[in-house]
Design an enzyme around this catalytic site. Structure first.
Site, PDB file in Angstrom:
ATOM      1  N   THR A  40      35.794  38.257  44.815  1.00  0.00           N
ATOM      2  CA  THR A  40      34.658  37.980  43.919  1.00  0.00           C
ATOM      3  C   THR A  40      34.902  38.587  42.532  1.00  0.00           C
ATOM      4  O   THR A  40      34.616  37.958  41.507  1.00  0.00           O
ATOM      5  CB  THR A  40      33.363  38.571  44.519  1.00  0.00           C
ATOM      6  OG1 THR A  40      33.193  38.021  45.821  1.00  0.00           O
ATOM      7  CG2 THR A  40      32.153  38.269  43.669  1.00  0.00           C
ATOM      8  N   HIS A  43      37.174  36.384  40.630  1.00  0.00           N
ATOM      9  CA  HIS A  43      36.469  35.221  40.055  1.00  0.00           C
ATOM     10  C   HIS A  43      35.790  35.628  38.745  1.00  0.00           C
ATOM     11  O   HIS A  43      35.844  34.896  37.757  1.00  0.00           O
ATOM     12  CB  HIS A  43      35.395  34.695  41.027  1.00  0.00           C
ATOM     13  CG  HIS A  43      35.962  34.043  42.255  1.00  0.00           C
ATOM     14  ND1 HIS A  43      36.754  32.925  42.196  1.00  0.00           N
ATOM     15  CD2 HIS A  43      35.834  34.347  43.567  1.00  0.00           C
ATOM     16  CE1 HIS A  43      37.101  32.569  43.433  1.00  0.00           C
ATOM     17  NE2 HIS A  43      36.557  33.420  44.280  1.00  0.00           N
TER      18      HIS A  43
END
Ligand code: NAD
Ligand code: ZN
Length: 341
Positions: A40, A43
């Protein structure tokens, strides 16, 4: 205090001086000691389309951490300064039907640290006391920093009975590899893991997979034959998010097989529903960790000898964070630890 901040709506992260968080009456203040970089965070660092629509800037990112409590709010009686803790990164509403019934992992109104509220890539983190998990004394701090993704692996792996069962894991990323370790620890017979990355398969074997399959070179069916398995896998754990991996998993399950799905697909996946129906498969989606049964299982498995430390491939000081993110982006790393001491 120093923190890694997504300052602008653009790729990258900025090491900045920001105000130390203030705690409310129900919060604890944690001096962060170690953090780990998650997919995450990558990202958000790379500023992909998901991050662009999800992350408000500026935002302190990060949610995998361990630290030491340095202050507690006036309502907090169960925690004290000096305790070594991690925290559940999903802050739940406490008022919805699921929360009220004690099923907090099913809350429909969760807010994520480092995503929707200030995160852990900072010298200090304020967290509600209901999100704090105390570690056993003497735990390795690098391992303790992994309890969030380790929890994803444990939550998924322990969905179904494993003792004596044959398990297929698709995707040997950090979570798939840790799940292999958990399955072995919990008494599975064959723990077969697939990937297309030889380095990741090798590491999964170190962690506990009994057999690895590079699906770019060999099939899972051929592996079953080699192992003398006649009827297919009892338990399947999808940990890649990849459409062909999911389809291959379904094709290799036994009749009545049980499948837990953690991997997040990038787009819609078509599957052969006849396999699900005629083979009477159970499919179950998994999100996050159970509060706090997953955390309990993690602590006691570490206490009873489960070793997930080989998943850590890189360690840096937080001021060298760019090197950590570069190692992740280059595909060289499994888990990267940042030291905040
Ligand atoms: P990762 O991306 O590091 O690992 C995925 C692995 O799948 C990679 O090693 C990749 O090479 C492999 N893969 C790609 N194609 C494959 C194929 N055809 N067959 C087999 N393997 C293939 O991710 P991770 O951090 O280990 O997380 C695993 C998955 O779980 C990801 O999809 C992630 O987004 C998801 N996730 C879900 C939750 C949740 O709460 N549901 C939480 C964390 C992560
Ligand atoms: Zn709720």
């Amino acid at each position: 205090m120093k923190a890694l901040v997504k300052r602008e709506a653009a790729p990258g992260l900025w090491l900045e001086e920001v105000p130390k968080p203030e705690i409310g009456i129900n919060d604890v203040l944690i001096k962060v000691k170690r953090t780990a970089i998650c997919g995450t965070d990558m990202h958000i660092y790379n500023w992909d389309s998901w991050s662009q629509k999800t992350i408000p800037v500026p935002m302190i990112i990060g949610h995998e951490f361990v630290g030491e409590i340095v202050a507690v709010g006036t309502n907090v009686i169960d925690f004290n300064p000096g305790q070594i803790v991690s925290g559940e990164g999903h802050v739940v509403c406490g008022r919805c039907r699921n929360c009220m019934a004690g099923r907090r992992h099913l809350c429909a109104h969760t807010s994520g640290i480092g995503v929707n509220r200030p995160g852990a890539f900072a010298e200090y983190l304020a967290l509600p006391m209901s999100n704090v998990w105390e570690h056993q004394s003497g735990i390795d701090l690098d391992v303790a920093a992994l309890f969030d993704p380790f929890g994803n692996a444990v939550h998924t792996a322990l969905q179904f009975d494993l003792l004596g069962e044959d398990v297929l894991i698709t995707g040997a990323g950090p979570i798939g590899a840790m799940a292999a370790a958990v399955c072995r620890h919990a008494g599975a017979r064959h723990v077969v893991i697939t990937d297309i990355n030889p380095r990741r398969l090798k590491l999964a074997k170190v962690l506990g997979a009994t057999c690895t399959v590079d699906v770019s070179k060999e099939s899972i069916a051929a592996t079953q034959k080699k192992l003398g398995m006649a009827e297919g896998f009892d338990v399947g754990l999808e940990m890649s998010g990849n459409p062909s991996a999911f389809n291959a998993l379904l094709e290799n399950m036994c009749h009545g097989g049980k499948v837990a799905l953690l991997g997040i697909p990038g787009s819609d996946i078509a599957i052969d529903w006849n396999i699900v129906i005629f083979n009477m498969l159970t499919l179950k989606g998994i999100y996050g960790r159970e509060m706090y049964e997953t955390w309990y299982k993690m602590s006691v498995m570490i206490e009873s000898g489960l070793d997930i430390s080989p998943i850590i491939t890189h360690r840096f000081h937080y001021t060298e964070f760019e090197q950590g993110f570069a190692a992740m982006n280059a595909g060289e790393a499994s888990k990267v630890i940042l030291n905040w001491d």
